[in-house]
Design a protein around this motif. Structure first.
Motif, PDB file in Angstrom:
ATOM      1  N   GLU A   1       8.859  10.660 -67.169  1.00 62.24           N
ATOM      2  CA  GLU A   1       9.860  10.442 -65.910  1.00 62.24           C
ATOM      3  C   GLU A   1       9.868   8.912 -66.085  1.00 62.24           C
ATOM      4  O   GLU A   1       9.212   8.174 -66.298  1.00 62.24           O
ATOM      5  N   SER A   2      11.033   8.476 -64.973  1.00 62.08           N
ATOM      6  CA  SER A   2      11.006   7.061 -64.884  1.00 62.08           C
ATOM      7  C   SER A   2      10.119   6.808 -63.770  1.00 62.08           C
ATOM      8  O   SER A   2       9.751   7.305 -62.968  1.00 62.08           O
ATOM      9  N   THR A   3       9.787   5.511 -63.918  1.00 63.15           N
ATOM     10  CA  THR A   3       8.620   4.897 -62.925  1.00 63.15           C
ATOM     11  C   THR A   3       9.140   5.041 -61.592  1.00 63.15           C
ATOM     12  O   THR A   3       8.453   5.255 -60.515  1.00 63.15           O
ATOM     13  N   ASN A   4      10.424   5.062 -61.150  1.00 60.01           N
ATOM     14  CA  ASN A   4      10.862   4.839 -60.035  1.00 60.01           C
ATOM     15  C   ASN A   4      10.867   6.270 -59.124  1.00 60.01           C
ATOM     16  O   ASN A   4      10.574   6.380 -58.235  1.00 60.01           O
ATOM     17  N   SER A   5      11.000   7.422 -60.170  1.00 56.78           N
ATOM     18  CA  SER A   5      10.928   8.880 -59.568  1.00 56.78           C
ATOM     19  C   SER A   5       9.444   9.163 -59.437  1.00 56.78           C
ATOM     20  O   SER A   5       9.073   9.633 -58.398  1.00 56.78           O
ATOM     21  N   ILE A   6       8.565   8.387 -60.251  1.00 60.23           N
ATOM     22  CA  ILE A   6       7.048   8.892 -60.270  1.00 60.23           C
ATOM     23  C   ILE A   6       6.519   8.013 -58.845  1.00 60.23           C
ATOM     24  O   ILE A   6       5.918   8.329 -57.890  1.00 60.23           O
ATOM     25  N   ARG A   7       7.147   6.712 -58.691  1.00 56.72           N
ATOM     26  CA  ARG A   7       6.714   5.941 -57.509  1.00 56.72           C
ATOM     27  C   ARG A   7       7.010   6.667 -56.047  1.00 56.72           C
ATOM     28  O   ARG A   7       6.369   6.701 -55.283  1.00 56.72           O
ATOM     29  N   LYS A   8       8.363   6.946 -55.991  1.00 54.24           N
ATOM     30  CA  LYS A   8       8.830   7.813 -54.876  1.00 54.24           C
ATOM     31  C   LYS A   8       8.043   9.028 -54.425  1.00 54.24           C
ATOM     32  O   LYS A   8       7.762   9.141 -53.491  1.00 54.24           O
ATOM     33  N   GLU A   9       7.643   9.871 -55.639  1.00 53.65           N
ATOM     34  CA  GLU A   9       6.897  10.907 -55.263  1.00 53.65           C
ATOM     35  C   GLU A   9       5.399  10.519 -54.930  1.00 53.65           C
ATOM     36  O   GLU A   9       4.759  11.259 -54.078  1.00 53.65           O
TER      37      GLU A   9
END
Length: 168
Positions: A37-45
């Protein structure tokens, strides 16, 4: 079942990662690579789960490491839900109903690390276990939990992995 309640696949995969085994932890970039996954989607979750109090973090050598918050009032409930979603409870129940002399059931491989890869590797520890019967049981378990299951049969195990049953 859980996919209808938690619509974010990324959030579900993170919950599985941290709540299937409390020893699991991870950092942003490592989780992004592991979950593809992208780091942005992981960071958001991760931020959403942190805000809810389900995860805790600590800084170790310039990395922020995330892990399940075992002090959260819903920790044991979430862990049970995740294990039921994967099918671990149903699998143990079927094994114990039909096998009898099982000393320990240990999950190894991807699922012990919290990765929902679709193939669960299970070590069955006990004396004189019937391997032919276990193969038949594997087919029934796979049908029940909708995941592949590979059994390893032994009379001793060093304990590495996620112990999901131990005879008392």
């Amino acid at each position: 079942m859980l996919e209808t309640l938690i619509t974010s696949k990324t959030r579900l995969r993170i919950l599985i990662k941290f709540f299937i085994n409390v020893a699991n932890n991870g950092y942003l970039r490592g989780l992004a690579e592991e979950l593809n996954e992208s780091t942005n989607s992981i960071r958001k979750e991760l931020n959403n789960l942190m805000d809810a109090g389900y995860l805790e973090k600590e800084s170790i050598q310039n990395k922020i490491i995330y892990k399940a918050n075992t002090n959260h009032p819903l920790f044991s409930i979430l862990q049970k839900i995740v294990r039921q979603h994967i099918g671990l409870d149903a699998m143990v129940e079927m094994i114990l109903q039909r096998m009898g002399s099982i000393e320990r059931v240990v999950i190894i491989g991807d699922y012990a690390k919290g990765i929902d890869s679709g193939t669960i590797k299970v070590v069955l520890v006990g004396d004189e276990l019937n391997s032919d019967y276990i193969e038949q049981l594997a087919f029934k378990i796979e049908k029940e939990i909708k995941r592949k299951v590979h059994f390893l049969i032994t009379n001793k195990h060093d304990g590495l992995g996620l112990i999901i049953y131990e005879a008392t």
